[in-house]
Write an enzyme that holds these catalytic residues in place. Structure first.
Site, mmCIF file in Angstrom:
data_model
loop_
_atom_site.group_PDB
_atom_site.id
_atom_site.type_symbol
_atom_site.label_atom_id
_atom_site.label_comp_id
_atom_site.label_asym_id
_atom_site.label_seq_id
_atom_site.Cartn_x
_atom_site.Cartn_y
_atom_site.Cartn_z
ATOM 1 N N LYS A 130 75.141 13.689 66.681
ATOM 2 C CA LYS A 130 76.452 13.234 67.157
ATOM 3 C C LYS A 130 76.889 12.033 66.326
ATOM 4 C CE LYS A 130 78.119 10.321 69.864
ATOM 5 N NZ LYS A 130 79.313 9.984 69.056
ATOM 6 N N GLU A 186 67.510 1.928 65.170
ATOM 7 C CA GLU A 186 67.881 1.188 63.958
ATOM 8 C C GLU A 186 69.140 0.399 64.289
ATOM 9 O OE1 GLU A 186 65.865 1.206 61.487
ATOM 10 O OE2 GLU A 186 64.647 2.929 62.010
ATOM 11 N N CYS A 222 74.324 -3.015 58.116
ATOM 12 C CA CYS A 222 73.266 -3.629 58.933
ATOM 13 C C CYS A 222 72.447 -4.619 58.113
ATOM 14 C CB CYS A 222 72.370 -2.548 59.521
ATOM 15 S SG CYS A 222 71.608 -1.485 58.286
ATOM 16 N N GLU A 236 75.330 -11.352 64.847
ATOM 17 C CA GLU A 236 75.725 -10.509 63.707
ATOM 18 C C GLU A 236 77.258 -10.440 63.647
ATOM 19 O OE1 GLU A 236 75.318 -6.169 64.046
ATOM 20 O OE2 GLU A 236 74.627 -6.115 61.989
HETATM 21 P P1 NAD Z 1 77.758 1.859 68.325
HETATM 22 O O1 NAD Z 1 76.499 1.494 69.003
HETATM 23 O O2 NAD Z 1 79.046 1.440 68.957
HETATM 24 O O3 NAD Z 1 77.871 3.449 68.128
HETATM 25 C C1 NAD Z 1 76.860 4.203 67.488
HETATM 26 C C2 NAD Z 1 76.867 5.628 68.010
HETATM 27 O O4 NAD Z 1 76.474 5.642 69.390
HETATM 28 C C3 NAD Z 1 78.233 6.315 67.961
HETATM 29 O O5 NAD Z 1 78.038 7.648 67.566
HETATM 30 C C4 NAD Z 1 78.697 6.239 69.405
HETATM 31 O O6 NAD Z 1 79.658 7.226 69.751
HETATM 32 C C5 NAD Z 1 77.385 6.455 70.142
HETATM 33 N N1 NAD Z 1 77.360 5.996 71.543
HETATM 34 C C6 NAD Z 1 78.090 5.015 72.118
HETATM 35 N N2 NAD Z 1 77.727 4.860 73.418
HETATM 36 C C7 NAD Z 1 76.755 5.762 73.673
HETATM 37 C C8 NAD Z 1 75.955 6.075 74.812
HETATM 38 N N3 NAD Z 1 76.099 5.436 75.978
HETATM 39 N N4 NAD Z 1 75.013 7.035 74.704
HETATM 40 C C9 NAD Z 1 74.815 7.681 73.530
HETATM 41 N N5 NAD Z 1 75.555 7.443 72.415
HETATM 42 C C10 NAD Z 1 76.510 6.493 72.476
HETATM 43 O O7 NAD Z 1 77.632 1.267 66.856
HETATM 44 P P2 NAD Z 1 78.706 1.251 65.700
HETATM 45 O O8 NAD Z 1 79.776 0.259 66.012
HETATM 46 O O9 NAD Z 1 79.115 2.638 65.373
HETATM 47 O O10 NAD Z 1 77.798 0.693 64.487
HETATM 48 C C11 NAD Z 1 77.659 -0.657 64.205
HETATM 49 C C12 NAD Z 1 76.267 -1.163 64.508
HETATM 50 O O11 NAD Z 1 75.278 -0.336 63.903
HETATM 51 C C13 NAD Z 1 76.029 -2.544 63.915
HETATM 52 O O12 NAD Z 1 75.347 -3.363 64.845
HETATM 53 C C14 NAD Z 1 75.141 -2.272 62.712
HETATM 54 O O13 NAD Z 1 74.386 -3.374 62.287
HETATM 55 C C15 NAD Z 1 74.313 -1.140 63.205
HETATM 56 N N6 NAD Z 1 73.720 -0.384 62.098
HETATM 57 C C16 NAD Z 1 72.344 -0.416 61.938
HETATM 58 C C17 NAD Z 1 71.746 0.253 60.857
HETATM 59 C C18 NAD Z 1 70.246 0.241 60.653
HETATM 60 O O14 NAD Z 1 69.743 1.074 59.907
HETATM 61 N N7 NAD Z 1 69.493 -0.671 61.245
HETATM 62 C C19 NAD Z 1 72.552 0.951 59.953
HETATM 63 C C20 NAD Z 1 73.930 0.942 60.145
HETATM 64 C C21 NAD Z 1 74.497 0.285 61.226
#
Ligand code: NAD
Length: 510
Positions: free
Chosen positions: A185, A258, A293, A394
């Site tokens: 997803k 992650e 990230c 962050e």
């Molecule tokens: P997010 O947590 O808002 O969303 C990530 C995913 O989770 C999306 O697909 C979203 O639709 C889904 N989601 C949201 N609520 C959910 C729930 N209750 N249950 C299941 N799925 C759900 O994150 P974002 O804004 O898309 O990404 C930004 C964050 O990701 C930043 O904190 C960034 O640092 C982190 N990030 C980490 C890495 C890593 O490898 N460590 C890599 C890239 C981004």
């Protein structure tokens, strides 16, 4: 209609169905999800189907069935099929970075590299997955021990928008090669390029093995709550991680998390000061508008170097940071992902000023930026205390705090003094000294004299500590996450005709 609208409608306004059980499937979850481009804030780049809870269950059921057969395919054949499916999708599919640029704002030429990365990562994983899946047999005076590395089953892969193809590839490739099925997803903030690419790969593999679902948190929640999911592999933010962790705890489903970082770059007094270092810091901090990230999120610099370094960074940004339409060649920074991100970051800059921070605008900005886009001038901020939100949390955007330190112990303590623990970097001409400092940092990854994309290695596991998550991607550990250990032990003393003391404790074989 604007010129941009015409271009999008002719080339990019597309609809992407879900891909379930080997077929493109219209969504039944309450209408398509539209993605508006951050370049002008209004143009609909495309729409994806939003699936219903019933379709989530259907995808998991199809994956479960496909996985049973897939696990029986010899691993050498599995890895080749995955590799070939990716290579063919890239060769035939017309997948490119322009669509990623349009849907989330990353420069198109950089986004092109996301597809090439998927291929390189598949090539990297193939021999290592074969090795990781190999049975190990020990037959000695203690008896016979057979160690099996078995696939988990159906993996729920949930990904964010900032590197949509790469972050999906990091999960799908090792999961499939080690014998799992996947239900992916992606984020509704960049669903188009990744859904099209992954559906293209899935169509070249057995039906049900790889499924892609469109939708937001509801779809993600339905996916991770299903007891048939054997592993949740999540990349995203901490609030979502908590919700997913709570859902997974109900079924005792393991997770790979992650999450974000607040990565410190510690410049030692013997760093290789000069334009090259400053340019590496600029790219380390501002690639993808700082929405990475493992981007540099704080810079710690010796106090007597501080002012000269700030001037050097401003000069370097003027040379290499060009803010503009991410579809244009030569642009190195596009808009931020949406209006909410821009508003949040503008508030962070305002509160930095109010707290006495000196804000320096960076880079060159193209004169003809499309109106309505989520543009943000990149800045560095000096003079803030460690308790300011910009330093503590962050920021996930192009706003970089520069912090002066007096001695190295203090720099290490401050680098480690945040809740995140993803990556960090140490900058010095003395390799031994840099390594010694790296050993003291609380992080899952430390770069030396580099940071972010350029410093990543396919062989080096990446992941976090603390609120940056657990589990690893890349390297041998990024493959091992998708396998579970199964030991089959037959002690010599349990063999027919042998005498076993049935209540004894084990002793190690000599
Ligand atoms: P997010 O947590 O808002 O969303 C990530 C995913 O989770 C999306 O697909 C979203 O639709 C889904 N989601 C949201 N609520 C959910 C729930 N209750 N249950 C299941 N799925 C759900 O994150 P974002 O804004 O898309 O990404 C930004 C964050 O990701 C930043 O904190 C960034 O640092 C982190 N990030 C980490 C890495 C890593 O490898 N460590 C890599 C890239 C981004």
């Amino acid at each position: 209609m604007t010129v941009i609208d015409t271009l999008y409608l002719e080339h990019y306004c597309m609809h992407i169905d879900a891909f379930i059980n080997g077929r493109s499937t219209p969504g039944e979850g309450g209408g398509p999800v539209a993605r508006r481009s951050p370049i002008d804030g209004v143009t609909v780049v495309g729409t994806v189907a939003s699936v219903s809870p019933e379709q989530v269950r259907e995808a998991i059921g199809a994956a479960e069935e496909a996985q049973r057969d897939w696990a029986l395919v010899p691993v050498s054949e599995r890895v080749e099929r995955v590799r070939t499916a990716i290579a063919d999708a890239i060769a035939d599919g017309g997948h490119d970075g322009l669509l990623i640029a349009a849907e989330m704002g990353k420069p198109a030429r950089e986004a092109d590299g996301e597809f090439a990365f998927a291929q390189r990562y598949a090539d990297f994983c193939a021999p290592r997955a074969v090795e990781a899946c190999a049975e190990q047999l020990v037959d000695d005076e203690e008896g016979t021990l057979l160690r099996l590395a078995e696939p988990m089953g159906v993996v729920a892969a949930i990904t964010p928008w900032n590197a949509p193809v790469i972050l999906a590839a990091l999960k799908i490739i090792p999961a499939l090669m080690t014998g799992n099925a996947v239900v992916l997803k992606p984020s509704p903030l960049a669903p188009l390029a990744v859904s099209a690419f992954v559906a293209d790969i899935a169509a070249r593999l057995p039906a049900g093995l790889l499924n892609v679902l469109g939708g937001g948190p509801d779809v993600g929640e339905a996916l991770v709550s299903d007891p048939r999911i054997a592993l949740v592999s999540f990349t995203g933010g901490p609030a979502t991680a908590r919700a997913i962790g709570a859902a997974a705890a109900r079924t005792i489903t393991p997770t790979v998390m992650e999450l974000g970082g607040n990565d410190a770059a510690i410049l030692l007094d013997d760093a290789d000061w000069g334009p090259e270092l400053a340019e590496r810091i600029v790219f380390g901090a501002f690639l993808t508008s700082g929405q990475v990230c493992m981007a540099i999120k704080r810079v710690l610099v010796p106090r007597d170097r501080h002012d000269a370094f700030v001037a050097e960074l401003v000069a370097a940004a003027a040379r290499v940071l060009r803010v503009g339409d991410p579809r244009s060649d030569g642009v190195t920074m596009g808009p931020v992902v949406d209006a909410a991100a821009r508003t949040r970051l503008e508030a962070l800059i305002a509160s930095s000023r109010a707290a006495g921070g000196m804000v320096h605008e960076l880079g060159e900005v193209d004169a003809d930026l499309p109106e309505g886009g989520h543009w943000l001038r990149p800045v560095l901020v000096s003079g803030l205390g460690d308790d300011h939100e910009l330093v503590r949390e962050e920021q996930f955007g192009p706003v970089l705090p520069i912090l002066a330190y007096d001695d190295l112990d203090e720099a290490v303590r401050r680098a480690n003094g945040v809740d995140h623990g993803l990556a960090s970097s140490v900058w010095s001409v003395d390799e031994h000294r840099a390594m010694q400092v790296a050993r003291r940092l609380r992080a899952g990854f430390t770069f030396i004299n580099c940071a972010n994309r350029a410093g990543v290695s396919l062989r080096a596991p990446m992941g976090g500590r603390g609120i940056s998550g657990h589990g690893r991607e890349f390297g041998d550990l990024g493959i091992a996450e998708y396998l579970q250990s199964h030991s089959v032990n037959y002690p010599r003393t349990a063999r027919p005709g042998s005498i076993m003391v049935a209540n004894r404790y084990p002793v190690a074989a000599s």
